[in-house]
Design an enzyme around this catalytic site. Structure first.
Site, short mmCIF file in Angstrom:
data_model
loop_
_atom_site.label_atom_id
_atom_site.label_comp_id
_atom_site.label_asym_id
_atom_site.label_seq_id
_atom_site.Cartn_x
_atom_site.Cartn_y
_atom_site.Cartn_z
N SER A 27 0.88 -1.25 -0.20
CA SER A 27 -0.49 0.49 0.03
C SER A 27 0.61 1.19 -0.10
CB SER A 27 -1.03 0.39 2.13
OG SER A 27 -1.23 1.38 1.37
N TYR B 44 -1.29 -1.34 10.30
CA TYR B 44 -1.56 -1.43 8.84
C TYR B 44 0.15 -0.75 8.05
CZ TYR B 44 -3.85 -1.38 4.22
OH TYR B 44 -3.82 -1.77 2.83
#
Length: 284
Positions: free
Chosen positions: A172, A195
């Site tokens: 990401s 994350y």
């Protein structure tokens, strides 16, 4: 004569291009295969001729998606229940794949614990000073340990032949650059630390594997998507889009081209790299 030469060159390049991106006969395993991006990868690979293994949690019903694919594609697809945090599930995933197809050509290591997935736990968006250890550990287990297990077992399956293969680890932009926390002001969701940390670790795993398996012909790369629109608050979409050079959030179909490139023979000399599909987000 010049026109004939140009036409011949065009036809030759068209043939080469179609062969490079042709996935016919390839066996591709996609974890998190029923999700927002996983499902579009599975369907696209199938349309390009690949046999696709849809792997995901049992409650997401991967067999349903594989049946849908079999209904519209000549290529074969199977759905396998798999929790990437459970070692025996991952071992079973590749055992079943090899039993069905006899090989593994490519893997898209896509399963992830996202904010949407974790919201039911209630404290996923806590302030960092009060962030629950249990949530941190679960995210790390899915995003990083799960990717390790899939790469380990998938790589072993590829090593059974001498043709190599391609592993695509999905990261990401938040694994590369820090988020702008202001775009989350007054939203019901926000960026969370586990994350970003887990997605940053993904590319470390990619580089290690690329150098470890390079002499075996196994290519390992990282696909880095930007924010993908998924029924977000309109104000959040506006804020995110204003910070993106292309002026919008990604649509899930925007990821197809890069994904196909990375699992196809078009990327035979590409390994250990990050491939960004983020609308220019990380260029700022």
């Amino acid at each position: 004569r010049a026109s004939k030469v140009i036409l011949t060159q065009i036809l030759y390049m068209t043939k080469i291009s179609s062969e490079l991106f042709n996935l016919s006969g390839k066996v591709i395993v996609v974890t998190g295969g029923t999700g927002l991006l996983g499902s579009v990868y599975c369907e696209a690979f199938s349309r390009f001729g690949a046999n696709v293994v849809v792997a995901d949690l049992s409650e997401s019903n991967p067999k349903k998606l594989s049946k849908k694919i079999n209904d519209f594609c000549k290529a074969k697809s199977i759905g396998i229940d798999c929790d990437v945090t459970i070692e025996k599930d991952v071992i079973n995933l590749f055992a079943v794949t090899l039993n069905k197809f006899g090989k593994v050509d490519a893997i898209v290591n896509n399963a992830a614990a996202t904010g949407e997935h974790l919201m039911r736990k209630g404290k996923v968006f806590s302030d960092f000073e009060e962030y629950p250890l249990a949530v941190w550990e679960e995210v790390m287990k899915v995003n990083l340990t799960g990717s390790f297990l899939v790469a380990r077992e998938g790589g072993k399956a590829m090593l059974l032949s001498d043709k190599g293969g391609s592993i695509v680890n999905v990261s990401s932009t938040y694994g590369v650059v820090g988020p702008d926390h202001q775009i989350y002001n007054n939203m019901k969701f926000k960026s969370f630390p586990a994350y970003s940390a887990s997605k940053a670790g993904i590319h470390g795993l990619t580089r290690w594997l690329a150098t470890y398996w390079g002499d075996k012909g196994i290519r390992v790369n990282t696909l880095v998507p930007g924010g993908v629109e998924n029924k977000h608050d309109p104000e959040f979409i506006r804020r995110y889009s204003n910070k993106t050079p292309l002026g919008r959030m990604a649509q899930r179909e925007d990821m197809i081209g890069m994904a196909v490139y990375l699992v196809s023979d078009a990327s035979l000399y590409a390994t250990g790299q990050q491939y960004f599909v983020d609308g220019g987000w990380t260029a700022i």
